[in-house]
Structures are given as C-alpha cells and as structure tokens.
Design a protein around this motif. Structure first.
Motif, PDB file in Angstrom:
ATOM      1  N   LYS A 244      37.914  35.158  37.560  1.00  0.00           N
ATOM      2  CA  LYS A 244      37.148  36.202  37.358  1.00  0.00           C
ATOM      3  C   LYS A 244      36.569  36.047  35.935  1.00  0.00           C
ATOM      4  CE  LYS A 244      39.992  40.005  37.088  1.00  0.00           C
ATOM      5  NZ  LYS A 244      41.025  40.825  36.940  1.00  0.00           N
TER       6      LYS A 244
ATOM      7  N   LYS B  48      38.998  38.031  46.107  1.00  0.00           N
ATOM      8  CA  LYS B  48      40.215  38.929  45.812  1.00  0.00           C
ATOM      9  C   LYS B  48      41.152  38.809  47.073  1.00  0.00           C
ATOM     10  CE  LYS B  48      37.590  42.205  42.750  1.00  0.00           C
ATOM     11  NZ  LYS B  48      36.927  43.449  42.831  1.00  0.00           N
ATOM     12  N   ARG B  49      40.334  38.729  48.255  1.00  0.00           N
ATOM     13  CA  ARG B  49      41.221  38.631  49.520  1.00  0.00           C
ATOM     14  C   ARG B  49      42.110  37.735  49.560  1.00  0.00           C
ATOM     15  NH1 ARG B  49      37.214  38.463  53.324  1.00  0.00           N
ATOM     16  NH2 ARG B  49      37.104  40.862  53.033  1.00  0.00           N
TER      17      ARG B  49
ATOM     18  N   MET C  95      34.182  39.252  36.715  1.00  0.00           N
ATOM     19  CA  MET C  95      34.593  40.307  37.717  1.00  0.00           C
ATOM     20  C   MET C  95      35.500  41.457  36.944  1.00  0.00           C
ATOM     21  SD  MET C  95      35.877  37.732  40.746  1.00  0.00           S
ATOM     22  CE  MET C  95      36.747  38.654  41.449  1.00  0.00           C
TER      23      MET C  95
ATOM     24  N   ARG D 202      33.038  34.581  36.371  1.00  0.00           N
ATOM     25  CA  ARG D 202      32.109  35.549  37.259  1.00  0.00           C
ATOM     26  C   ARG D 202      31.798  36.938  36.530  1.00  0.00           C
ATOM     27  NH1 ARG D 202      32.781  35.202  43.588  1.00  0.00           N
ATOM     28  NH2 ARG D 202      32.693  32.919  43.941  1.00  0.00           N
TER      29      ARG D 202
ATOM     30  N   TYR E 134      43.051  32.772  39.813  1.00  0.00           N
ATOM     31  CA  TYR E 134      42.330  33.798  39.764  1.00  0.00           C
ATOM     32  C   TYR E 134      41.595  34.314  38.599  1.00  0.00           C
ATOM     33  CZ  TYR E 134      41.154  38.596  41.444  1.00  0.00           C
ATOM     34  OH  TYR E 134      40.567  39.919  41.815  1.00  0.00           O
TER      35      TYR E 134
ATOM     36  N   ARG F 234      44.901  37.849  46.935  1.00  0.00           N
ATOM     37  CA  ARG F 234      46.104  38.907  47.587  1.00  0.00           C
ATOM     38  C   ARG F 234      46.682  37.915  48.559  1.00  0.00           C
ATOM     39  NH1 ARG F 234      41.857  43.729  47.393  1.00  0.00           N
ATOM     40  NH2 ARG F 234      42.098  44.167  45.230  1.00  0.00           N
TER      41      ARG F 234
ATOM     42  N   SER G  90      32.215  35.562  48.182  1.00  0.00           N
ATOM     43  CA  SER G  90      31.660  36.583  47.500  1.00  0.00           C
ATOM     44  C   SER G  90      32.914  37.102  46.793  1.00  0.00           C
ATOM     45  CB  SER G  90      31.492  37.509  48.618  1.00  0.00           C
ATOM     46  OG  SER G  90      32.749  38.021  49.127  1.00  0.00           O
ATOM     47  N   ASP G  91      32.928  37.897  45.713  1.00  0.00           N
ATOM     48  CA  ASP G  91      33.866  38.447  44.927  1.00  0.00           C
ATOM     49  C   ASP G  91      35.030  39.048  45.830  1.00  0.00           C
ATOM     50  OD1 ASP G  91      32.514  37.671  42.741  1.00  0.00           O
ATOM     51  OD2 ASP G  91      32.000  39.623  41.972  1.00  0.00           O
ATOM     52  N   LYS G  92      34.359  39.637  46.956  1.00  0.00           N
ATOM     53  CA  LYS G  92      35.430  40.247  47.741  1.00  0.00           C
ATOM     54  C   LYS G  92      36.346  39.284  48.445  1.00  0.00           C
ATOM     55  CE  LYS G  92      35.701  43.470  51.726  1.00  0.00           C
ATOM     56  NZ  LYS G  92      34.990  44.343  52.526  1.00  0.00           N
ATOM     57  N   GLU G  93      35.806  38.319  49.037  1.00  0.00           N
ATOM     58  CA  GLU G  93      36.534  37.080  49.428  1.00  0.00           C
ATOM     59  C   GLU G  93      37.549  36.456  48.502  1.00  0.00           C
ATOM     60  OE1 GLU G  93      33.248  35.241  52.692  1.00  0.00           O
ATOM     61  OE2 GLU G  93      33.104  34.912  50.799  1.00  0.00           O
TER      62      GLU G  93
END
Length: 269
Positions: free
Chosen positions: A263, A220-221, A268, A266, A259, A224, A215-218
């Motif tokens: 992005k 990003k995590r 993002m 996607r 990244y 970071r 997922s987009d959240k994964e």
C-alpha cells in the motif's frame, strides 16, 4: 474439558484410533487399543467432541511429520530442531505437552514411522477443512526452510505429502513462495522490524502471492482471502489446537505488514 485434558485423562484413547492413535500412544508411552471404527462420512455433522479429536490429530500429525521431514536429507540439523522448539515456545506448551511434542518428533524420525498412513488419516480426520490442512502444510514447508533452503529430498517428501493430502502442486508452489518470503522477512533480525519497511517489496508481493503487475483490486482481494484463511479464531473453530493461536496470529501479522508495504509503495488508500 480441552482436548489435552481429555487426552491426559485417558478418554481420548477411545476417540482417536488408527495410525495417528498408535503414534500418539507410542509418544505417550502406552497403546491406545480402542478407537472409533472407521472415519466419519460426509453426511455426519461434527460437534465439539469431534473438534477436540481434530485438534489432537493436528497436534499429533504436525510434530511427528516434522520429525520425519527433518530426517529427509539424512540428518537432523540444529536449525530444524530449533524450529520445532520455537514452535513449541510459540504454543506456550505445558511441560507435559512439550514432552509429548518432543516424543512425537522422535517418533517421526523412526525408520518405522508410517508417514503415508498418518498423513492419510490426518486428511480424513480434517473432514474437508482445507484451511486447516493448508496450515499444516505451511508449518512443514517452514520447517524445510529452517536452515535457509529446501533440500531436494525435503522437496520430494513435501510433494509426496501433498499427494496424500490431495493438494495440487501449484498450491504447494504458491505456499512455498509465501513461506520463503516470510522466512526472509523473519530472518532480517532477531526482533520484528518496527515499521513495514522491514519487509522488502518483492517479499511482500510473494507473501500475498500476487504479481507486482496485479491491480490494486487484485492485491486487496488476495489480502482479504489470506487474512480470512489465517484468522486464529476461524482456524481454532475448524480444529487448530488453541495453543497454536499465537502462531496463527503471527502469520496474520506478517500478511498485514506485507499488505501495508505494498500500500505504501503504491500509495493505495
């Protein structure tokens, strides 16, 4: 005074003993006959002097193990020598430091090189600094891919080093995928690509160690976490020699480009 200044001044012989001190002493052409008795326990806090000790241990272990790894497949290739030279260039080493790095590389190639003792002491000197230990391993994996592929003997040696560092195999495989993808990207040309299209989407996912289905959240995590682990200032504060900041900055740049590539693919925000 920097760790190198203390080393040149002779003061560091009293701080770094054991196998690492012996290897460094041999590279410098003299013996460190004094050192701290034993290694610090978990209850001791590390001050500035200890950071300099870790920096010396990192420098010594990195270049000597590079030499040992280069000989793992029975011969030292020009690509492996070139990678070690490139690392020295990235560090902008002084002529004295460069000569010491070369001598450490040669010490690592010796049949008598005490790999297990050197790596074990390096892990203890790092005192649970996992990000620093991981950076050391990344450099060694990068060396194994210097000629484009990892030889079976190099792989077995790296897995043994991971055992000594208490790094599980799944972590090694994750780092291997990341380094392999970075080597693909870096090998695209002699100069870095001007835009993020220079890194393939598959390599971008491998560099961030996420699945294309993440997922987009994964994503990003993961980004970071990697940026935090490779931040030059953070690594230096943990004991990375200041001369390696440029190398760490290059790795963060590759992570950022990966990244950005994901992005873009996607869309993002």
């Amino acid at each position: 005074m920097s760790w190198w200044g203390k080393l040149v001044g002779g003061a560091f012989g009293f701080m770094l003993g054991g196998p690492l001190g012996a290897v460094l002493g041999a590279a410098l052409g003299h013996k460190f006959d004094k050192g701290l008795k034993g290694l610090p326990d978990d209850d001791i806090s590390w001050g500035p002097g200890d950071q300099e000790r870790v920096q010396t241990a990192f420098f010594t272990a990195t270049f000597s193990v590079l030499g040992h790894l280069a000989k793992a497949d029975g011969r030292v290739s020009q690509d492996e020598i070139r990678l070690a030279e490139n690392l020295m260039s990235q560090m902008s080493l002084s002529s004295e430091m460069r000569q010491t790095a070369i001598s450490l590389f040669q010490e690592g190639k010796s049949e008598q090189f005490p790999l297990d003792d050197v790596v074990t002491q390096f892990r203890q000197e790092c005192h649970r600094r996992q990000t620093l230990i991981q950076m050391f391993l990344e450099i060694q994996i990068q060396a194994a891919y210097a000629d484009g592929e990892m030889d079976r003997q190099e792989e077995l040696l790296l897995l043994h080093i991971c055992e000594l560092l208490n790094i599980p195999e799944f972590t090694f495989r994750r780092l291997e995928r990341m380094v392999r993808a970075q080597s693909h990207y870096a090998g695209a040309g002699s100069q870095p690509p001007p835009r993020t299209q220079g890194v393939s989407l598959n390599d971008a996912y491998a560099i961030l160690n996420v699945s294309p289905d993440a997922s987009d959240k994964e994503v990003k995590r993961a980004y970071r976490r990697l940026i935090s682990q490779h931040h030059p200032d953070k690594l230096v504060s943990k004991g990375l020699p200041e001369e390696m900041m440029k190398m760490a900055a290059q790795k963060t740049d590759e992570i950022k480009k990966a990244y950005e590539r994901i992005k873009e693919a996607r869309s993002m925000g």
